[in-house]
Each structure stands twice: as structure tokens, then as C-alpha cells.
Design a protein around this motif. Structure first.
Motif, PDB file in Angstrom:
ATOM      1  N   ILE A  87      38.037  46.479  19.849  1.00  0.00           N
ATOM      2  CA  ILE A  87      36.688  46.196  19.333  1.00  0.00           C
ATOM      3  C   ILE A  87      36.263  47.275  18.336  1.00  0.00           C
ATOM      4  N   LYS A  88      36.583  48.529  18.658  1.00  0.00           N
ATOM      5  CA  LYS A  88      36.178  49.638  17.793  1.00  0.00           C
ATOM      6  C   LYS A  88      36.886  49.595  16.444  1.00  0.00           C
ATOM      7  N   VAL A  89      38.180  49.228  16.420  1.00  0.00           N
ATOM      8  CA  VAL A  89      38.939  49.254  15.161  1.00  0.00           C
ATOM      9  C   VAL A  89      38.878  47.925  14.410  1.00  0.00           C
ATOM     10  N   SER A  90      38.385  46.855  15.070  1.00  0.00           N
ATOM     11  CA  SER A  90      38.239  45.574  14.380  1.00  0.00           C
ATOM     12  C   SER A  90      36.822  45.065  14.636  1.00  0.00           C
ATOM     13  N   ASN A  91      36.679  44.027  15.441  1.00  0.00           N
ATOM     14  CA  ASN A  91      35.354  43.556  15.846  1.00  0.00           C
ATOM     15  C   ASN A  91      35.474  42.681  17.088  1.00  0.00           C
ATOM     16  N   VAL A  92      34.364  42.187  17.567  1.00  0.00           N
ATOM     17  CA  VAL A  92      34.335  41.402  18.802  1.00  0.00           C
ATOM     18  C   VAL A  92      35.104  40.089  18.627  1.00  0.00           C
ATOM     19  N   SER A  93      34.919  39.408  17.515  1.00  0.00           N
ATOM     20  CA  SER A  93      35.539  38.098  17.302  1.00  0.00           C
ATOM     21  C   SER A  93      37.065  38.181  17.313  1.00  0.00           C
ATOM     22  N   ILE A  94      37.620  39.131  16.569  1.00  0.00           N
ATOM     23  CA  ILE A  94      39.070  39.317  16.526  1.00  0.00           C
ATOM     24  C   ILE A  94      39.606  39.606  17.922  1.00  0.00           C
ATOM     25  N   THR A  95      38.957  40.527  18.613  1.00  0.00           N
ATOM     26  CA  THR A  95      39.421  40.953  19.937  1.00  0.00           C
ATOM     27  C   THR A  95      39.406  39.800  20.932  1.00  0.00           C
ATOM     28  N   LEU A  96      38.323  39.056  20.979  1.00  0.00           N
ATOM     29  CA  LEU A  96      38.201  37.978  21.958  1.00  0.00           C
ATOM     30  C   LEU A  96      39.106  36.797  21.638  1.00  0.00           C
ATOM     31  N   ALA A  97      39.307  36.517  20.353  1.00  0.00           N
ATOM     32  CA  ALA A  97      40.213  35.428  19.985  1.00  0.00           C
ATOM     33  C   ALA A  97      41.628  35.724  20.464  1.00  0.00           C
ATOM     34  N   CYS A  98      42.076  36.962  20.264  1.00  0.00           N
ATOM     35  CA  CYS A  98      43.429  37.347  20.694  1.00  0.00           C
ATOM     36  C   CYS A  98      43.527  37.465  22.212  1.00  0.00           C
ATOM     37  N   LEU A  99      42.418  37.818  22.852  1.00  0.00           N
ATOM     38  CA  LEU A  99      42.417  37.962  24.307  1.00  0.00           C
ATOM     39  C   LEU A  99      42.644  36.627  25.004  1.00  0.00           C
ATOM     40  N   SER A 100      42.364  35.525  24.304  1.00  0.00           N
ATOM     41  CA  SER A 100      42.527  34.196  24.896  1.00  0.00           C
ATOM     42  C   SER A 100      43.988  33.827  25.130  1.00  0.00           C
ATOM     43  N   THR A 101      44.920  34.645  24.640  1.00  0.00           N
ATOM     44  CA  THR A 101      46.346  34.406  24.902  1.00  0.00           C
ATOM     45  C   THR A 101      46.733  34.791  26.328  1.00  0.00           C
ATOM     46  N   GLY A 102      45.795  35.321  27.089  1.00  0.00           N
ATOM     47  CA  GLY A 102      46.081  35.783  28.440  1.00  0.00           C
ATOM     48  C   GLY A 102      46.677  34.735  29.349  1.00  0.00           C
ATOM     49  N   ALA A 103      46.207  33.476  29.211  1.00  0.00           N
ATOM     50  CA  ALA A 103      46.726  32.412  30.066  1.00  0.00           C
ATOM     51  C   ALA A 103      48.215  32.188  29.845  1.00  0.00           C
ATOM     52  N   PHE A 104      48.665  32.336  28.612  1.00  0.00           N
ATOM     53  CA  PHE A 104      50.084  32.130  28.331  1.00  0.00           C
ATOM     54  C   PHE A 104      50.934  33.295  28.808  1.00  0.00           C
ATOM     55  N   PHE A 105      50.376  34.496  28.721  1.00  0.00           N
ATOM     56  CA  PHE A 105      51.078  35.632  29.314  1.00  0.00           C
ATOM     57  C   PHE A 105      51.211  35.420  30.824  1.00  0.00           C
ATOM     58  N   THR A 106      50.162  34.868  31.443  1.00  0.00           N
ATOM     59  CA  THR A 106      50.201  34.590  32.884  1.00  0.00           C
ATOM     60  C   THR A 106      51.277  33.562  33.202  1.00  0.00           C
ATOM     61  N   SER A 107      51.394  32.530  32.354  1.00  0.00           N
ATOM     62  CA  SER A 107      52.388  31.477  32.599  1.00  0.00           C
ATOM     63  C   SER A 107      53.814  32.009  32.514  1.00  0.00           C
ATOM     64  N   LEU A 108      54.003  33.121  31.835  1.00  0.00           N
ATOM     65  CA  LEU A 108      55.321  33.754  31.755  1.00  0.00           C
ATOM     66  C   LEU A 108      55.531  34.781  32.866  1.00  0.00           C
ATOM     67  N   ILE A 109      54.453  35.532  33.175  1.00  0.00           N
ATOM     68  CA  ILE A 109      54.554  36.593  34.185  1.00  0.00           C
ATOM     69  C   ILE A 109      54.606  36.026  35.598  1.00  0.00           C
ATOM     70  N   GLU A 110      53.785  35.009  35.869  1.00  0.00           N
ATOM     71  CA  GLU A 110      53.685  34.450  37.220  1.00  0.00           C
ATOM     72  C   GLU A 110      55.022  33.923  37.747  1.00  0.00           C
ATOM     73  N   PRO A 111      55.810  33.183  36.933  1.00  0.00           N
ATOM     74  CA  PRO A 111      57.120  32.731  37.435  1.00  0.00           C
ATOM     75  C   PRO A 111      58.051  33.887  37.780  1.00  0.00           C
ATOM     76  N   ILE A 112      58.002  34.954  36.995  1.00  0.00           N
ATOM     77  CA  ILE A 112      58.847  36.122  37.260  1.00  0.00           C
ATOM     78  C   ILE A 112      58.388  36.814  38.544  1.00  0.00           C
ATOM     79  N   PHE A 113      57.080  36.947  38.695  1.00  0.00           N
ATOM     80  CA  PHE A 113      56.505  37.676  39.827  1.00  0.00           C
ATOM     81  C   PHE A 113      56.701  36.912  41.133  1.00  0.00           C
ATOM     82  N   PHE A 114      56.554  35.574  41.074  1.00  0.00           N
ATOM     83  CA  PHE A 114      56.648  34.756  42.277  1.00  0.00           C
ATOM     84  C   PHE A 114      57.957  33.982  42.377  1.00  0.00           C
ATOM     85  N   GLY A 115      58.883  34.219  41.453  1.00  0.00           N
ATOM     86  CA  GLY A 115      60.195  33.576  41.507  1.00  0.00           C
ATOM     87  C   GLY A 115      60.169  32.103  41.172  1.00  0.00           C
TER      88      GLY A 115
END
Length: 293
Positions: A87-115
């Protein structure tokens, strides 16, 4: 009468709206990202401790579990650091738009974590998300550092959600939150100590910063952290991360209303952001329907 799952889902939406306001506070607070996160966690630990004493909640846990909570606290602390730094080096909009990729990171991490197996359509949707991100990269190249930091924050957030989903099945959300935030304070304090960052200037806060930090640490952290941990008892990590993806919508709208011109982005940025958000929503709809069949 609403069942526990529905109540938890509605509660989660309130929490996500509060988190959307967190980005606004991060922009308003004049502190750099590291001291901002340190104060946020420190104040939040204090508020949670008062709540624990009021409720007379037992907090004794095995040392092995305590260590896991402390390490998880480092993960969430790093998530917040990269989030506020973005947020400090860009702005709120940029940060939050990119943060929305979290669900896809979860879809990759969860299978590894739970087998579990990685699902092909999630990979396909992930590629569409990358396409949306590429649009944002191309039109907002001056914010590359903020985009990278926000994506890192999304990955850390997804990792934390998956880790915590196992803890909440066995331990009280308040106790988990207390030790995890304490862990974040501990690790960051050690870093600040070894880098000689604790100084008179570090502990000099303006009145506005103190007010914003109290709101951030009490409502947006202590309450939201405990509540979000509690709803994980009834909702899956993926559902939690999927709902969290509404945070950019709430946050960007608030940012445009409050900061006006500073948050006005190019039309292509909003195209990329919409592609990401729609893809995430479609992914969740398909996942829900497949589970229902």
C-alpha cells in the motif's frame, strides 16, 4: 432459524468488510510498514489479553502446540508487512486487486497440505488470473514493487488460512489468536532489536496515528482475527479465502470515495481486476456445485 454454517458465512462477510477498511487505515497511518504492523499486533495482543481475563479463558497449551502457534504468527505478521508495504509503495487499489489471488494460492497449497489432488479447472482458472494480472502489470508498470509485494501477501495469507484451518478444530479461537499475534510481536521485536530500530523516533506517535492504530488493532485485528478464526470451525479454508476476495471490492470502493484522485486507475486496470474477481467467483461456483453432486 439460520444454521451455524449460514451464520458463520454472514459473519465472515462482515469481517471481510472490516478488512477492506484495514487497507484505508494502512494508507492513513503515517508509519512505515514494519512499525505499523508491530504496533498493530502489540495493541491487539493487549486487547485480546483483556478479553481473555474478562472471559477467564484458560490459555495453557502444550509447548509443541505453542511453538506452532508462534510460527503461524510469523506467517501472518509477514502477510501484514507485505500488505501494508504494498500500500505504501503503490496504493490501495493495486494492493487489493492482487490480494484477490489468495483463493488460487489456497487451491494449490491446500492439496499439498492435506494430500489432495490438484484440480485441473483450478489450474485453468489460475492461468486466467495470471492473464488478468498481466494486464495490470502492463498498464501499471510503475507499481511493479507494490504488485510483487501484494502477490507475496496473498500467498502468505493463503498459507495462514490453510495452517489455521487445522488449529481451529482443536483449540479455542481466542487462544489461537492470542499466541499467534504474540508470536508475530516476538519475531518482529527480535528483528527490530538486532537492527537497532528501537529508538525515540520509533516510539513517537502522532495523535492521529494512535487513534487509527487503536481502531486497527481492536476492531480490525483483535475482533476480526478471533472471529475469522472462529468461523473456520464451520467453513472450509477455500470458502474463507473465496469470501475474502470480496475485500478488494469493498476496499477499492472505500478508497475511491475517501482518497478520490489518488486511487483513480486506468480503465485497463479495472478490466484486469474484474477478470481476476470474476474468475475467482466462477471457480467458487463450480467447486460448490461439484461438491453438491
Amino acid at each position: 432459524m439460520l444454521n451455524d454454517n449460514t451464520k458463520s458465512y454472514l459473519h465472515l462477510h462482515l469481517i471481510v468488510f472490516i478488512w477492506g477498511f484495514t487497507a484505508i487505515l494502512g494508507r492513513l497511518i503515517s508509519l512505515n510498514a514494519l512499525p505499523l504492523v508491530w504496533y498493530r499486533m502489540l495493541f491487539a495482543v493487549g486487547f485480546i489479553f483483556i478479553y481473555i481475563k474478562y472471559k477467564k479463558t484458560p490459555i495453557k497449551i502444550p509447548r509443541r502446540i505453542l511453538l506452532k502457534f508462534l510460527v503461524a504468527g510469523l506467517v501472518i505478521a509477514l502477510h501484514w508487512f507485505t500488505f501494508f508495504r504494498a500500500i505504501k509503495v503503490s496504493n490501495v487499489s493495486i494492493t487489493l486487486a492482487c490480494l484477490s489471488t489468495g483463493a488460487f494460492f489456497t487451491s494449490l497449497i491446500e492439496p499439498i497440505f492435506f494430500g489432495k489432488k490438484i484440480i485441473w479447472y483450478e489450474i485453468f482458472f489460475g492461468l486466467i488470473v495470471v492473464f488478468g494480472l498481466s494486464i495490470i502489470f502492463n498498464v501499471e508498470g510503475r507499481y511493479v514493487e507494490g504488485i510483487v509485494l501484494a502477490l507475496t501477501s496473498a500467498f502468505l495469507s493463503a498459507s495462514f488460512a490453510v495452517i489455521n484451518s487445522k488449529f481451529v478444530k482443536e483449540y479455542d479461537p481466542t487462544v489461537i489468536s492470542y499466541y499467534e499475534l504474540s508470536g508475530g510481536v516476538l519475531f518482529f521485536s527480535i528483528f527490530l532489536l538486532f537492527t537497532n530500530s528501537f529508538s525515540a523516533a520509533f516510539f513517537t506517535l502522532s495523535i492521529n496515528d494512535i487513534i487509527y492504530l487503536i481502531i486497527l488493532s481492536s476492531v480490525c485485528t483483535a475482533y476480526a482475527f478471533i472471529a475469522s478464526t472462529a468461523v473456520m470451525k464451520f467453513l472450509s479454508p477455500y470458502t474463507v479465502m473465496l469470501t475474502i476476495n470480496l475485500e478488494p471490492i469493498y476496499g477499492i470502493i472505500l478508497a475511491v470515495l475517501i482518497f478520490e484522485d489518488k486511487e483513480q486507475m486506468s480503465p485497463q486496470f479495472y478490466v484486469g481486476a474484474v477478470i481476476i474477481l470474476i474468475t475467482v467467483i466462477l471457480n467458487g461456483i463450480i467447486k460448490s456445485r461439484l461438491k453438491a453432486t
